[in-house]
Design a protein around this motif. Structure first.
Motif, PDB file in Angstrom:
ATOM      1  N   ALA A 170       3.208 -25.368 -15.414  1.00 10.05           N
ATOM      2  CA  ALA A 170       2.145 -24.416 -15.071  1.00 10.05           C
ATOM      3  C   ALA A 170       2.754 -23.144 -14.495  1.00 10.05           C
ATOM      4  O   ALA A 170       3.815 -23.183 -13.882  1.00 10.05           O
ATOM      5  CB  ALA A 170       1.193 -25.040 -14.056  1.00 10.05           C
ATOM      6  N   ARG A 171       2.082 -22.030 -14.714  1.00  9.99           N
ATOM      7  CA  ARG A 171       2.516 -20.754 -14.123  1.00  9.99           C
ATOM      8  C   ARG A 171       1.291 -20.024 -13.575  1.00  9.99           C
ATOM      9  O   ARG A 171       0.279 -19.931 -14.266  1.00  9.99           O
ATOM     10  CB  ARG A 171       3.187 -19.857 -15.180  1.00  9.99           C
ATOM     11  N   TRP A 172       1.414 -19.521 -12.357  1.00 11.28           N
ATOM     12  CA  TRP A 172       0.321 -18.719 -11.820  1.00 11.28           C
ATOM     13  C   TRP A 172       0.417 -17.332 -12.435  1.00 11.28           C
ATOM     14  O   TRP A 172       1.518 -16.759 -12.493  1.00 11.28           O
ATOM     15  CB  TRP A 172       0.430 -18.667 -10.305  1.00 11.28           C
ATOM     16  N   VAL A 173      -0.703 -16.817 -12.902  1.00  9.43           N
ATOM     17  CA  VAL A 173      -0.656 -15.540 -13.623  1.00  9.43           C
ATOM     18  C   VAL A 173      -1.427 -14.440 -12.906  1.00  9.43           C
ATOM     19  O   VAL A 173      -2.466 -14.689 -12.299  1.00  9.43           O
ATOM     20  CB  VAL A 173      -1.206 -15.681 -15.074  1.00  9.43           C
ATOM     21  N   ASP A 174      -0.895 -13.250 -12.967  1.00  8.08           N
ATOM     22  CA  ASP A 174      -1.638 -12.067 -12.532  1.00  8.08           C
ATOM     23  C   ASP A 174      -1.080 -10.851 -13.252  1.00  8.08           C
ATOM     24  O   ASP A 174      -0.053 -10.948 -13.944  1.00  8.08           O
ATOM     25  CB  ASP A 174      -1.566 -11.882 -11.012  1.00  8.08           C
ATOM     26  N   CYS A 175      -1.768  -9.738 -13.119  1.00  9.80           N
ATOM     27  CA  CYS A 175      -1.393  -8.559 -13.901  1.00  9.80           C
ATOM     28  C   CYS A 175      -1.967  -7.314 -13.226  1.00  9.80           C
ATOM     29  O   CYS A 175      -3.085  -7.351 -12.709  1.00  9.80           O
ATOM     30  CB  CYS A 175      -1.974  -8.711 -15.311  1.00  9.80           C
ATOM     31  N   ASP A 176      -1.186  -6.235 -13.209  1.00  6.20           N
ATOM     32  CA  ASP A 176      -1.668  -5.009 -12.571  1.00  6.20           C
ATOM     33  C   ASP A 176      -2.661  -4.261 -13.452  1.00  6.20           C
ATOM     34  O   ASP A 176      -3.496  -3.512 -12.964  1.00  6.20           O
ATOM     35  CB  ASP A 176      -0.495  -4.073 -12.251  1.00  6.20           C
ATOM     36  N   ASP A 177      -2.546  -4.481 -14.744  1.00  8.00           N
ATOM     37  CA  ASP A 177      -3.373  -3.762 -15.707  1.00  8.00           C
ATOM     38  C   ASP A 177      -4.620  -4.602 -16.016  1.00  8.00           C
ATOM     39  O   ASP A 177      -4.574  -5.574 -16.763  1.00  8.00           O
ATOM     40  CB  ASP A 177      -2.524  -3.533 -16.976  1.00  8.00           C
TER      41      ASP A 177
END
Ligand code: GDP
Length: 528
Positions: free
Chosen positions: A470-477
């Motif tokens: 699993a990977r926690w995801v986030d994004c500035d855009d």
């Protein structure tokens, strides 16, 4: 300006944990430390792991059945005008995440190495965790009463494998049946080994001077060779350097046998002298100094049912600054609420006692009725968040199915609470109503099943599920992130803390997703 009593209390505190590979002697040495701290009168009363008397820190039938220590507890004892806090860590590697988090709450560690086995896997892993924060490490090489490996070779191994300079403080005289004691390279004294004295405290026998007649008598024909060996050791090894130790670059090394309680006192003497007092800690806005008078602390562990008579959960808090006093008002920063705390507890070898006062460096327990999570910060009013309390991506995943489908609510509640405690992690996929749990080790699944049944009265079954990591995801855009969320919906889940997670069926799938969405961050750990 902080008052002198408070400053003295803080400076006298030494908060640490023991790291070692299973069987190196952590339990045995813990017991001897408690004996030296006069918390117990005879060894053998702390923990009879392998079936005999059970430990005071054991809290669950299952733990006793298996003879392992699943949960951690905290022991406080006075030694040489200092207050020592020892945080116990689970011995079983399936609970390593608990250990990692406990390591965020200490200021230094004691590393125990089995002299016959040298540096082992688990120690290497734990050392990596310590290195993240440059935690100072003191080393004890154990089991000198056995046939161990050449001490010079052992020090080389510590340096090569663990990438830390090693500075012997004591040096063994012989080993196994010919073990005669340890020589302190700095005080020029021999501490003479007397067999079979492990269970109670006795006076030490010491010889001043390696050149003395007593030393020559003790060593007999081996005296000359030993003097040469000491010359060699002095020439070839690192000299103790306090600053380098505090920076985590050098470890002072003691030899001894925990079982016979020999060499442990020297080690503890060195420890209370050199180990750091409570260190400053980072928050999202500033460094918090341990000697600030305003109270602050963070939660590093939540534990249920330590005592079956009290069916509540205890949140373990490391006090980072100031003083806790009974009845004080604290700000629970994450939810922005002030709470009055009248019933915090301290832990002494498993016994829970109400605590009146606690200082930076201490660990106190708060009763948790569901509002406290790992990583939560409490202060005297300032909005802060302590950082660096990690959450690791699990290594094993299972789908949870109910035996009785009517109990879905209870199951969800149970899994949610257990995931807040850090027992396992919960993932709720976006494309269906499944519940997926993730763990570091197989045993964690079993503990969760046991507790779901015991505490929430739900029986569940685990099924294999096609998740590799699993990977926690986030994004500035934001726009890109929306696109990502739409395209990858089948792989996305929300974890127990409400964070968006990418569940990858294979490593290759993860790699491809990372390549395809360069703007999106895929994190293997997340901050609490
Ligand atoms: P842990 O798994 O690290 O907690 O290790 P334990 O303290 O349970 O020790 C593992 C085994 O090694 C036990 O059987 C101990 O009695 C034994 N042991 C611990 N210290 C010594 C020692 O100094 N000498 C010898 N001969 N055995 C020891």
């Amino acid at each position: 300006m902080a008052n002198q009593h408070f400053l003295n209390e803080v400076n006298d505190r030494k908060t640490f944990a023991i790291i070692s590979h299973p069987d190196a002697g952590k339990t045995t040495i813990t017991e001897k430390l408690l004996l030296l701290g006069q918390l117990i009168q005879t060894a053998g009363s702390v923990k009879g792991r392998k079936g005999d008397k059970h430990a005071t820190s054991d809290w669950m039938a299952m733990e006793k059945q298996r003879g392992i220590s699943i949960t951690s507890s905290v022991m406080q004892f006075p030694y040489k005008d200092r207050t020592v806090n020892l945080l116990d860590t689970p011995g079983h590697e399936d609970f390593s995440e608990d250990t990692y988090r406990t390591l965020t709450a200490v200021d230094s560690v004691l590393m125990i190495i089995d002299g016959a086995k040298g540096v082992e896997d688990r120690t290497i892993k734990l050392m990596d965790v310590c290195r993240l924060r440059d935690t100072p490490i003191l080393t004890f090489i154990n089991k000198m009463d056995r046939d161990i490996r050449d001490p010079i070779e052992l020090l080389d191994e510590v340096e090569d494998v663990l990438k830390i300079a090693a500075a012997p403080i004591t040096w063994p005289i012989g080993m196994s049946d010919f073990f005669k004691g340890v020589y302190n390279l700095y005080t020029d004294t021999i501490h003479v080994f007397v067999r079979g004295r492990g269970h109670t405290l006795m006076d030490d026998i010491r010889i001043q001077g390696l050149q003395s007649d007593e030393a020559k008598t003790l060593l007999g024909d081996d005296w000359e060779a030993y003097v040469e060996e000491i010359d060699l050791v002095r020439g070839a090894s690192h000299e103790f350097d306090h600053a380098a130790y505090l920076a985590g670059e050098l470890t002072p090394v003691f030899f001894g046998t925990a079982l016979s309680n020999f060499g442990v006192r020297e080690m503890l003497d060195g420890f209370v002298e050199w180990a750091p007092s409570p260190i400053d800690r980072e928050t999202n806005s500033r460094m918090v100094s341990a000697v600030e008078e305003k109270f602050s602390g963070f939660i590093f562990k939540i534990q249920a049912n330590m005592d079956p008579k009290h069916r509540d959960r205890i949140a373990f808090m490391r006090v980072c600054s100031g003083t806790y006093s009974r009845g004080m008002k604290m700000r629970h920063c994450r939810i922005g609420k002030d709470i009055k705390v009248t019933d915090a507890v301290s832990f002494t070898a498993g016994d829970r006692e109400g605590v009146e006062e606690a200082f930076s460096g201490d660990i106190i327990g708060l009763h948790n009725h569901g509002t406290i999570q790992i990583g939560d910060t409490f202060t005297e009013g300032e909005d802060l968040k302590f950082t660096g309390i990690p959450h690791f991506a699990p290594e094993l995943y299972r789908r949870v199915r109910l035996k009785d489908p009517m109990k879905m609510k209870a199951l969800q509640k149970g899994l949610q609470q257990l995931s807040e405690e850090g027992s396992t992690q919960l993932f709720m996929p976006q494309r269906n109503n499944e519940l997926i749990v993730g763990a570091v080790g197989q045993l964690q699944f079993e503990v969760v099943a046991y507790r779901l049944q015991d505490e929430y009265k739900v029986e569940c079954i685990y099924e294999p599920v096609n998740v590799n990591t699993a990977r926690w995801v986030d994004c500035d855009d934001a726009k890109k992130f929306e696109e990502f969320k739409n395209k990858c919906r089948d792989n996305l889940a929300v974890d127990g803390g409400g964070h968006l997670t990418y569940l990858a069926p294979t490593r290759v799938n993860l790699m491809m997703a990372e390549e395809k969405w360069p703007q999106v961050r895929f994190r293997a750990t997340r901050e609490h």
